[in-house]
Design a protein around this motif. Structure first.
Motif, PDB file in Angstrom:
ATOM      1  N   TYR A   1       8.525 -29.483  74.768  1.00  0.00           N
ATOM      2  CA  TYR A   1       8.884 -30.547  75.707  1.00  0.00           C
ATOM      3  C   TYR A   1      10.269 -31.118  75.409  1.00  0.00           C
TER       4      TYR A   1
ATOM      5  N   SER B   1      -2.345 -31.242  78.276  1.00  0.00           N
ATOM      6  CA  SER B   1      -0.890 -31.334  78.343  1.00  0.00           C
ATOM      7  C   SER B   1      -0.464 -31.465  79.803  1.00  0.00           C
ATOM      8  N   ILE B   2       0.834 -31.305  80.020  1.00  0.00           N
ATOM      9  CA  ILE B   2       1.343 -31.311  81.393  1.00  0.00           C
ATOM     10  C   ILE B   2       2.167 -30.050  81.619  1.00  0.00           C
ATOM     11  N   ASP B   3       2.402 -29.746  82.878  1.00  0.00           N
ATOM     12  CA  ASP B   3       3.306 -28.639  83.172  1.00  0.00           C
ATOM     13  C   ASP B   3       4.676 -29.197  83.575  1.00  0.00           C
ATOM     14  N   SER B   4       5.594 -28.297  83.902  1.00  0.00           N
ATOM     15  CA  SER B   4       6.975 -28.733  84.141  1.00  0.00           C
ATOM     16  C   SER B   4       7.091 -29.576  85.418  1.00  0.00           C
TER      17      SER B   4
ATOM     18  N   LEU C   1       7.009 -21.133  79.669  1.00  0.00           N
ATOM     19  CA  LEU C   1       8.103 -22.023  80.062  1.00  0.00           C
ATOM     20  C   LEU C   1       7.619 -23.182  80.922  1.00  0.00           C
TER      21      LEU C   1
ATOM     22  N   PHE D   1       3.819 -27.325  78.022  1.00  0.00           N
ATOM     23  CA  PHE D   1       4.326 -27.855  76.768  1.00  0.00           C
ATOM     24  C   PHE D   1       3.175 -28.012  75.788  1.00  0.00           C
TER      25      PHE D   1
ATOM     26  N   GLY E   1       4.999 -31.964  85.793  1.00  0.00           N
ATOM     27  CA  GLY E   1       4.416 -33.232  85.382  1.00  0.00           C
ATOM     28  C   GLY E   1       2.922 -33.332  85.653  1.00  0.00           C
ATOM     29  N   GLN E   2       2.296 -32.208  86.042  1.00  0.00           N
ATOM     30  CA  GLN E   2       0.870 -32.210  86.357  1.00  0.00           C
ATOM     31  C   GLN E   2       0.030 -31.884  85.123  1.00  0.00           C
ATOM     32  N   ALA E   3      -1.178 -32.419  85.077  1.00  0.00           N
ATOM     33  CA  ALA E   3      -2.082 -32.183  83.954  1.00  0.00           C
ATOM     34  C   ALA E   3      -2.521 -30.720  83.900  1.00  0.00           C
TER      35      ALA E   3
END
Lengths: 366, 366, 366, 366
Positions: free
Chosen positions: C109, C303-306, C99, C102, C308-310
């Motif tokens: 996403y 990708s990024i996490d929820s 969760l 993405f 918004g971090q790489a």
């Protein structure tokens, strides 16, 4: 669309037959992020459920709803919510006789002529049992409307057969099997007992109300809020008439009396029933429906058989002597579905409109 | 869909405002190969037209219809039929006053709150003038239904204000401005004259009938024939109630009386109003509607202005003292549109079904 | 409508999530009187089913369909056909990690951003598993079309990753896991094995054909037959392109070459792919689709996490290395659903049109 | 719906024939309160208009749009916006010959067989002229999207017949009759001149882009944003193929390449074309379409007559040698209509969802 889907944006697709494996519906378009469990739905299903008093059909159906999709960890995800209710009390019997004759006042004849075939088990698709999925879907709509807009729904019986029922208090409604807003229902009980002994049935008049309505719902010209309410109500089994506000009484009113005055404190009365020009005024929606007497009765009736020959038809088995008795929660559900659909439709087109006039408060007597 | 389209397969998309350049509609889904000219449509428009007696609005509108598309060499091609009626009698005046107040019983308030803006010229979109395109589309449906299925439509007034109107003969209907089925309408004329002098208005009850109906039209569960009729009728300006067959009277009936017996010679009566289980029986469709009194009256009324302050509103100008007087051809058109749509829907799904029982004939008294 | 219903008259409302209790659909508008059993539907479900070769996901799902309604004594009744497939192989695990990130190329996403919540179990609603109800509904449409109109559907793979696949014979299609129309698929097997070892995935091109088409299906201007085909195909998971007939190759053709000549013996060729002006010509429908490589791969991706971090994302578990491998029966089903819907729509409007020209025969090479 | 209405909430109902009195459309569902005048619409109509260079049809049509309803004092009122364009340059001639034969590659044959009748004047309903109302409606959608969401639309030609057209700069597009993004179009002019002399025609490939897209538009499972784009584009006259993002090239890509990486600064590339799982990512929508060569050419072709006998057909008159030349503004309009409709649909269901992840910016090269 093909006739078994209700609504434009908050859609309910109904399936099932009275004695098939299951009945249910798929709700599409429900906003995401709302807490929802089976318990939220079960309450209204229990209100509609058969077998709860001697005045309704003795068929025993728990009407236990199961959520098959659209909810994750107790929250709606915005994807379709499939609801299923298994049929449990299906008496197995030989239906070949029933297939050969047509009950007066019943859909037997029209289903046969339309489709060429029909499922005769317990009335098949035309059974009032198919209102259960509507009630279940309505419970979802009610929850969202109550939480987001503060809109709530309530209904009661206002006439049973020849007996008009005066209004005493909404508080009485849950305390009797008729949804009557009166303390003493002994005369209604006696009336139903005599009807049952006579092997006959009667009609009913139901009133249903939406409170806490937002102003502005409804899509003129054709998809007016009242038009969609009339569609919903007339689509309920056995309904033969629908009124908004003053209804048929408005024919004999004068314009100077009928038109509800606006005052800074709100509308002075509610002949409109909460809709003007097809759009909600913010007043209570006031709807009244006429339900005909049940067509499945013990009294023998003249009819024809599938060869077109004269026969006598007598309906044994478990039937409601007045389908109106269980109609109140169904009418509430239908009204909630209409309001829900129009709430989403309104948000789609006018989501950024700020009503220029401070909405005037609804006047509520009762 | 967005509220201004009627029907599923035979669709009518309505456009226009009372005092804009033109009103009209686009009919989509009309079967190809039918002879069609403007004259076929004009007849019903003329029946609805204002200015034809002293009992209706004195606005002079020829309501001349123009076919813009969908017809080639006098025959429908199966492509959309666009119909346009130019507005000619638009009195230019200053509408800024009207924009600031809301007539009781009128859509002024709800349009303003819904859309944030409204066209005040002659009621804009909420004007009963917008029923003209519906009547025009209904004329196309009537023609196809008469030619292909032998189905015809007729209507009359059954109550004007407090005056119930007995039924004498359909033949009288075209001979008086009220569409009353009686020879002598002097008492109705006198009643209207007194109302007009009093600066007031009244309601009406209209009956509309479809004859020569095929058996099997209607899509249960939700898109029942009677549900769609109720939707159509309640969507007509000023309608507050709809009944099928016995309507609200069925509440006090017993099942042994209400259910129409079937005999080899046909149904014994028509309490059902031609629909059972949401599907046409082949009997006449019998519909009754309640029309409220006109809200635009000379008598001053309490209201509010756009700042929410109390004001008095008095409506001058050309208005129908009873919109029900011109409603009969509109109700016929709406009924025809519903039947037409369901005829096509039925053909789509059940086009190869042979009704197993020889359809029993409709019993017709009147 | 709210996005999960396919079709106008033959409608399919899809519900379910990959790891919920069940998936399924409700088919509305199916003509009555057709013999139908679960076995009629199961065959195509088995063709789509996972776990049947080493080149597809190893999830084991029997995909056993159950008919809940709409069929009585083995015959369709014209009422909604509810189909349910229970999910059986749902590995329980902790989804909280999933969760939070993405997968590139995946719907993770977009679902999150649209709905605010999402069901992460096996991809939830965005899983290709939700094509099973489409295939089931397509089997019902195929049966009716074959029996009533003689229309049949067939498909094959024409490219797998970089490997174009020549056409040898339709007879080879059922004999290999790729639906390839060639006898020897060893090179495809080797290719897939190497991809799997590399933790990567590839795309595919699928061709699907309708044979025995009636002339005249399709509703110009907007609901053209080819428009609805493009809608259906592009709506299938992972599809990025759709062609009719000569498709993109038609850009470089001249009009003198592209336009299929008509001869008394039929069309001389089929650059049109069976549709002219949005209406079927009676020739085979020829459709080609591009399927992108699976986004769930073992190879780590940026990708990024929820927050918004790489992050790096690597997808373990059971996934198809090429979703195109199981796409052929799905594309067939979608084409059948479009043709079925248009067959009913055509009958509704033009049910009494006799095509003036004797329909010229379809030319079929292959 | 009956085939001539586009969209679910922002609907466009198209009417008219090439040589009838007028063409036009009714837009329903437009949000109220937007400034709108004929000039706002005329600009895009002028871009699509015939007769503006020697490479397109020489028919002279001013395509002057008239707003008949839905706008009051220069502002949309939320009621239907009817747009009408009168046909002015209709050469009168005898069409009986044309009615007897069928142009290869043209809709003559299919219209005749579907409807039994057809309007032969200038191609009747199948004429590309009927894209003008679509362009007009698209201009309304573009205006709302630009003002409310900052979404804009742009397109160009990327191939003309055999000539691929490289991308230089969007700035060149308005400066040549081909909508080519290159400074020097002399080779395209020469190519068209030679084609015209040869009495032949060619196809084209068009690219169309939406910029400034919101994340979250699209309704899985069936009404995906890309599915509705494919429907819209394939429904445009002469289109034979549609691609999103990498399109058919994605077949030969690996998953490790195709899936667009997410980074804190945005997506690393746009193989998806701006849609994942049927929902917009916030990246640019990237659409590519294939347009077949015009079927109305001077070169004689084999065909049949209405008796089914072999004939030669040669089309004289004013025709576009490449309908793709004027297709760019039409494709833009169609894309705008799809985005507009989904913007309203999204607001209806998810109007109160706050996207949990700060939307990552779109990466734009070009």
């Amino acid at each position: 669309m093909s006739g078994n889907t209700f609504g434009t944006l908050f859609t309910v697709t109904n399936f099932g037959e009275s004695h098939g494996p299951a009945i249910g519906c798929v709700i599409d378009g429900c906003p995401p992020g709302m807490a929802l469990s089976e318990a939220d739905i079960q309450h209204d299903l229990d209100r509609r459920r058969p077998g709860t008093s001697r005045h309704v059909t003795q068929r025993q159906e728990p009407d236990q709803v199961q959520i098959l999709s659209g909810v994750y960890q107790g929250v709606t995800t915005g994807t379709p919510i499939a609801l299923m209710i298994q049929n449990t009390d299906q008496r197995s019997k030989d239906y070949s006789d029933i297939l050969q004759t047509f009950r007066p006042g019943h859909a037997d004849y029209t289903y046969t002529q339309k489709y060429g075939v029909r499922d005769p088990r317990g009335g098949g698709r035309s059974s009032a049992r198919l209102t259960a999925p509507t009630v279940a879907a309505g419970a979802v709509a009610k929850k969202w409307l109550a939480e987001k807009l503060g809109t709530t729904f309530i209904g009661c019986m206002t006439q049973l057969g020849e007996h008009a029922i005066g209004f005493e208090d909404w508080a009485h409604v849950p305390n009797n099997p008729f949804y009557a807003p009166v303390a003493d229902v002994a005369y209604l009980e006696a009336y139903m007992d005599s009807l049952r002994k006579a092997g006959d049935s009667c009609g009913a008049r139901i009133r249903v109300v939406a409170r806490g309505m937002p102003v502005g719902l409804g899509q003129p010209i054709y998809d007016r809020l009242d038009a969609d309410i009339a569609y919903a109500m007339m689509g309920l089994n056995a309904v033969k008439g629908v009124e908004m506000g003053a209804g048929f009484a408005s024919v004999a009113q004068r314009g100077s009396t009928h038109g509800d005055s606006l005052t800074p404190k709100g509308f002075a009365n509610n002949n409109a029933g909460g809709v003007l020009g097809g759009i909600s005024t913010g007043q209570d929606l006031e709807v009244s429906i006429a339900i005909k007497p049940t067509s499945s009765i013990l009294t023998p009736r003249d009819s024809i058989d599938s060869a077109g020959q004269a026969v006598q038809v007598q309906t044994k088995g478990r039937h409601d002597p007045c389908v109106g008795i269980r109609a109140t929660p169904i009418a509430e559900a239908l009204l909630a579905l209409v309001v829900m659909d129009h709430a989403l439709r309104h948000r789609a087109q006018c989501g950024d409109v700020l009503p220029p006039v401070h909405p005037i408060p609804a006047q509520r007597g009762d």
